[in-house]
Scaffold this active site. Structure first.
Site, PDB file in Angstrom:
ATOM      1  N   TYR A 136      -3.627  -2.520  -0.508  1.00  0.00           N
ATOM      2  CA  TYR A 136      -2.247  -2.965  -0.787  1.00  0.00           C
ATOM      3  C   TYR A 136      -2.074  -3.793  -1.818  1.00  0.00           C
ATOM      4  CZ  TYR A 136       2.382  -4.945   0.616  1.00  0.00           C
ATOM      5  OH  TYR A 136       3.625  -5.397   0.727  1.00  0.00           O
ATOM      6  N   LYS A 164      -1.275   1.358  -1.152  1.00  0.00           N
ATOM      7  CA  LYS A 164       0.134   1.072  -1.150  1.00  0.00           C
ATOM      8  C   LYS A 164       0.615   0.243  -2.398  1.00  0.00           C
ATOM      9  CE  LYS A 164       3.493  -1.723   1.502  1.00  0.00           C
ATOM     10  NZ  LYS A 164       3.634  -2.585   2.633  1.00  0.00           N
ATOM     11  N   VAL A 206       4.968   3.741   2.425  1.00  0.00           N
ATOM     12  CA  VAL A 206       4.831   2.648   3.511  1.00  0.00           C
ATOM     13  C   VAL A 206       6.516   2.124   3.427  1.00  0.00           C
ATOM     14  CG1 VAL A 206       3.915   0.732   4.472  1.00  0.00           C
ATOM     15  CG2 VAL A 206       2.597   2.416   3.190  1.00  0.00           C
TER      16      VAL A 206
END
Length: 296
Positions: A136, A164, A206
């Site tokens: 992330y 992400k 996401v």
């Protein structure tokens, strides 16, 4: 379960009762809505899932419940956001035991690690587990950027498969692809950049507002990836005031209010968060209710 890292991955909210316990009945209702809309994976225990205030036992309950309900239809990814490498390693081990399909991994929390420390943190966790991992990358909110050079070092870890992408710099999608080709799958992590990042080559997203509007989110994704931009634009324009709820410090309260109005959630949050009141609640309700009244 192998993960293709494409399509829509909802970052699900954690449902609570008025007594501040997990509401698995409501969680199941929302999960059903996501699956019926055609999402291609789910993420539990992320920022939107109030990761900092749910216990390890609650994470176990959520993962096991989701795995049972989903029954292999899509992968279940659990987020790891810890301050200590030791605890992150424990969470990774537990995730496998619970039946999770993959991990979403944040840099160390609270302590701002430098590049060497961050790479070593990710590398250590990756080598401890057989689960596929999505990093992330959100330097805006978490103050640690995973640079291209750091991704270069981490490319040797085969189970680090995706990112992400939440840098807010759309051109980072191009930079990643120019340097690594398809080595890392890229999922847009900022709702308000959905069209822009998918057009420039992101593999999926996401998403946050998908928690309340799964059908519209999946439809938008499919239109964009099919190259039907002129069809996607009216939907994206309608969606934008809602998507902006995802980029506010109170995204949890805002999105939970949207879920409530959509009939697949509740407003209950865990302290220190508080439910919305007064002018703020009325202002956010106005955005949500207008969108519901005019939804395509």
């Amino acid at each position: 379960m192998a993960i293709t890292w494409k399509g829509v991955f909802p970052a699900l909210t954690t449902k609570f009762t008025a007594a501040d316990e997990l509401d698995l009945t409501l969680f199941s209702r929302n999960l059903d809505a996501q699956l019926e809309a055609g999402v291609e994976g789910i993420i539990l225990g992320g920022s939107l899932g109030e990761a900092s205030v749910i216990t390890t036992e609650e994470k176990a309950t959520l993962v096991k419940h989701a795995v049972k309900q989903i029954a292999g239809r899509v992968p279940v990814v659990i987020n790891i956001a810890e301050g200590a490498t030791r605890e992150a390693l424990r969470q990774a081990t537990l995730a496998e035991e619970w039946g999770a399909s993959g991990l979403m991994l944040l840099p160390p929390m609270r302590y701002k690690s430098d590049a060497r420390e961050t790479v070593e943190y990710f590398r250590t966790i990756a080598r401890s587990t057989s689960l596929p991992i999505m990093l992330y990358n959100n330097p805006v909110d978490y103050k640690t950027e995973i640079t291209l050079d750091m991704f270069e070092e981490l490319s040797a870890e085969k189970n680090i498969e995706a990112v992400k992408e939440s840098t807010r710099d759309v051109t980072n999608v191009i930079r990643m692809q120019n340097r690594f080709g398809d080595r890392f799958k890229i999922l847009c992590g900022v709702d308000t950049l959905t069209l822009e990042e998918l057009v420039t080559g992101a593999d999926g997203l996401v998403a946050g507002l998908v928690c309340a509007f799964p059908v519209e989110t999946v439809k938008l994704y499919k239109l964009i990836k099919a190259g039907k931009i002129q069809e996607a634009l009216p939907l994206y324009r309608w969606f934008m005031p809602l998507l902006e709820l995802d980029i506010h410090p109170k995204l949890v309260q805002y999105i939970k209010l949207a879920e409530t109005r959509a009939g697949i959630g509740s407003e209950y949050v865990r302290a220190p968060r508080l439910t919305l009141v007064g002018e703020e609640r009325e202002r956010i309700l106005k955005v949500i209710d207008h969108a519901i009244a005019t939804r395509p």
